[in-house]
Design an enzyme around this catalytic site. Structure first.
Site, PDB file in Angstrom:
ATOM      1  N   GLY A 249      44.385  35.283  41.769  1.00  0.00           N
ATOM      2  CA  GLY A 249      45.692  35.267  41.120  1.00  0.00           C
ATOM      3  C   GLY A 249      45.535  35.204  39.617  1.00  0.00           C
ATOM      4  N   GLY A 254      45.189  29.928  38.141  1.00  0.00           N
ATOM      5  CA  GLY A 254      43.787  29.654  38.458  1.00  0.00           C
ATOM      6  C   GLY A 254      43.257  28.429  37.731  1.00  0.00           C
ATOM      7  CD  GLU A 271      39.403  38.964  42.167  1.00  0.00           C
ATOM      8  OE1 GLU A 271      39.875  39.349  41.071  1.00  0.00           O
ATOM      9  OE2 GLU A 271      39.741  39.382  43.272  1.00  0.00           O
ATOM     10  CB  CYS A 305      42.459  41.801  39.293  1.00  0.00           C
ATOM     11  SG  CYS A 305      41.406  42.028  40.677  1.00  0.00           S
TER      12      CYS A 305
END
Ligand code: UN1
Length: 520
Positions: A249, A254, A271, A305
């Site tokens: 996210g 995070g 991640e 991402c």
């Protein structure tokens, strides 16, 4: 396929094939928990704003029971030999093969990916299932030469127990499977909190997987709690009974997750955001570079991402490469992913559209010049969809605030360089470190990019884009991306605890380092 009766027909077919209903439970705690009295999440398609279903959310009180049951399943599952666990994952992969079309289309309806990307998402699950099956026979430990006579020293890997997995909307089932199938063959049980924006895909996935587990007479191994308010995610972060939490996210969330898990000295796999760049040098194959940059920057409507967000272009290419890229940006079809020929679908929701507009506004106010794009699109028949024009912006300083941020929308910042050292400096000046690419056929440039002074990212690609990694490699990134690795290679080790074993099979008690300790 823009019209709503066609949309409805696709929805009906997909729901029927996947056994989905318009009122559906988002809590699987060993069984699907009926939705009465629970908060409902209305799921709308980003394609046209049409309502797809209501999902009954998990409540805070559900959490402890779910995790307790997961630990009960772990008792049984962790005793099954790993290759046998692999057979179960093989059967899951085979079952997923039957749903490539319908689960892929559900991804399209729910998050707006093109059907080919929706299928790719399911294919990524199948690929990682195959990988996990092989891994189930390769959970090797190392034997080390002991310094003591009649001693054996070796490592073995045990499952952690119950592993938490929190995933984002943009890879609504593939990223879960990277975690779940690898964790699963090692002997872990998994508790999953998906994004509320992709709850239906998560529910359909767990349905498919559960059928296979039932057929094998296994206890529940893959738990699910859909939640909108973030309560379940917070519980997972601070819960000592989840030794490992994998989070995909934003950097912002995070950071909170990492702090909470860190506070209890748990482990996390993070991640987080990327801000990926592609360097195009004068020695590039321009056709490959053009396609590689366009795919990296536009696929999944730039909501990966791994999306290319910065193009670092040699100054000599400004008048040749850039106009061609601008043409591609102008001509790429944006619209309903259900229409053939559309390559760029909608953004996930209105707030993503707002982020797009506000990022462009900030770019312009700090000297950025929009070359193409900057339009929120109202497409006929899709007025409630979330469409924006792919945008190219030039003229910003590489270290300007907006360029250093990840905006989950199709905006590509064009930055120019004159010598390669400068390109690397521009490349590495952002806080994120996920994916990177260089387009060049010049060995010195390429190896420079791959050297320690080149790309600082977890993923480095040559003559192919920043997006679209294969499952066989370890996936993840450095700096604010969080340092986690998932998927292939030896990323499995994060889902296991390493135990160093010393066995003395002799008749004496020699001590290491030559220490003596003679009692009596
Ligand atoms: C993500 O966007 O969270 O490399 C993952 C890619 C995909 C995974 C992206 N295989 O683009």
């Amino acid at each position: 396929m823009a019209n709503s009766s066609d949309f409805q027909a696709v929805k009906d077919r997909v729901f029927a094939d996947l056994g989905l209903y318009e009122q559906v439970s988002g809590l699987y705690d060993g069984q699907w928990v009926a939705g009465e009295g629970r908060r409902r999440i209305a799921v709308h398609s980003p394609i046209n704003g049409e309502w797809l279903a209501d999902v009954a959310a998990a409540a805070d009180e559900d959490y402890d029971r779910m995790v307790e049951r997961a630990w009960a399943s772990f008792e049984e599952w962790s005793r099954v030999p790993a290759p046998k666990r692999g057979e179960v994952v093989r059967a899951i992969g085979d079952r997923l093969r039957e749903y490539v079309e319908s689960l892929g289309l559900l991804v399209t309806l729910e998050v707006g990916k093109t059907p080919v990307e929706g299928r790719g998402e399911v294919q990524e699950m199948i690929d990682i299932a195959d990988f996990a099956v092989g891994l189930s026979r390769q959970l090797y430990g190392t034997t080390i030469a002991s310094e003591r006579p009649s001693h054996r020293l070796y490592e073995q890997w045990h499952p952690h127990g119950v592993v938490g997995v929190i995933t984002a909307f943009n890879f609504p089932c593939a990223v879960w499977s990277w975690n779940a199938f690898i964790a699963g063959v090692i002997g872990n049980v998994v508790v999953w909190k998906p994004s509320p924006n992709s709850a239906l895909t998560a529910i359909a996935t767990i349905n498919i997987v559960n059928d296979v587990l039932d057929e094998h007479g296994l206890p529940p191994l893959f738990f699910l709690a859909v939640d909108e308010a973030g309560e379940i995610g917070r519980r997972m972060s601070s819960d000592r009974s989840l030794p490992l939490l994998s989070f995909t996210g934003s950097v912002r969330t995070g950071r909170e997750v990492a702090a909470k898990v860190g506070e209890r000295l748990g482990r996390s796999i993070l991640e987080l955001g990327g801000n990926n760049a592609a360097i195009v040098t004068p020695d590039a194959d321009m056709e490959i570079a053009l396609r590689g940059v366009a795919f990296g920057a536009l696929a999944t409507a730039a909501q990966r991402c791994t999306t290319t967000r910065r193009l670092i272009l040699h100054e000599s290419l400004i008048d040749s490469f850039l106009p061609r890229l601008a043409d591609a940006y102008r001509s790429v079809r944006v619209g309903s992913p259900l229409e053939p020929g559309v390559l760029v679908g909608p953004l996930i929701n209105r707030s993503a559209v707002d982020s797009y507009s506000s990022a462009i506004g900030r770019a312009e106010s700090t000297g950025g010049k929009v070359l193409v794009g900057n339009a929120v699109l109202e497409l006929p028949g899709l007025e409630n969809g979330n469409y924006v024009a792919p945008t190219l912006i030039e003229g910003l300083a590489p270290d300007s605030e907006i360029v250093c941020e990840e905006t989950f929308a199709p905006i590509l910042y064009v930055l120019r360089y004159s010598d390669l050292k400068e390109a690397f400096a521009i490349h590495n000046c952002v806080p994120q470190g996920l994916s990177s690419a260089i387009f060049s056929n010049n060995l010195r440039e390429v190896e420079g990019f791959l050297s320690v002074v080149g790309s600082d990212c977890g993923q480095a690609s040559v003559n192919t884009g920043t997006a679209g990694a294969e499952i066989g490699g370890a996936f993840g990134g450095e700096k604010e991306t969080g340092g986690g690795r998932e998927s292939g290679s030896d990323a499995w080790k994060a889902y296991a605890r390493r135990q160093t074993v010393t066995v003395n099979y002799g008749a004496e008690l020699p001590l290491a380092q030559g220490v003596t300790f003679d009692v009596g």
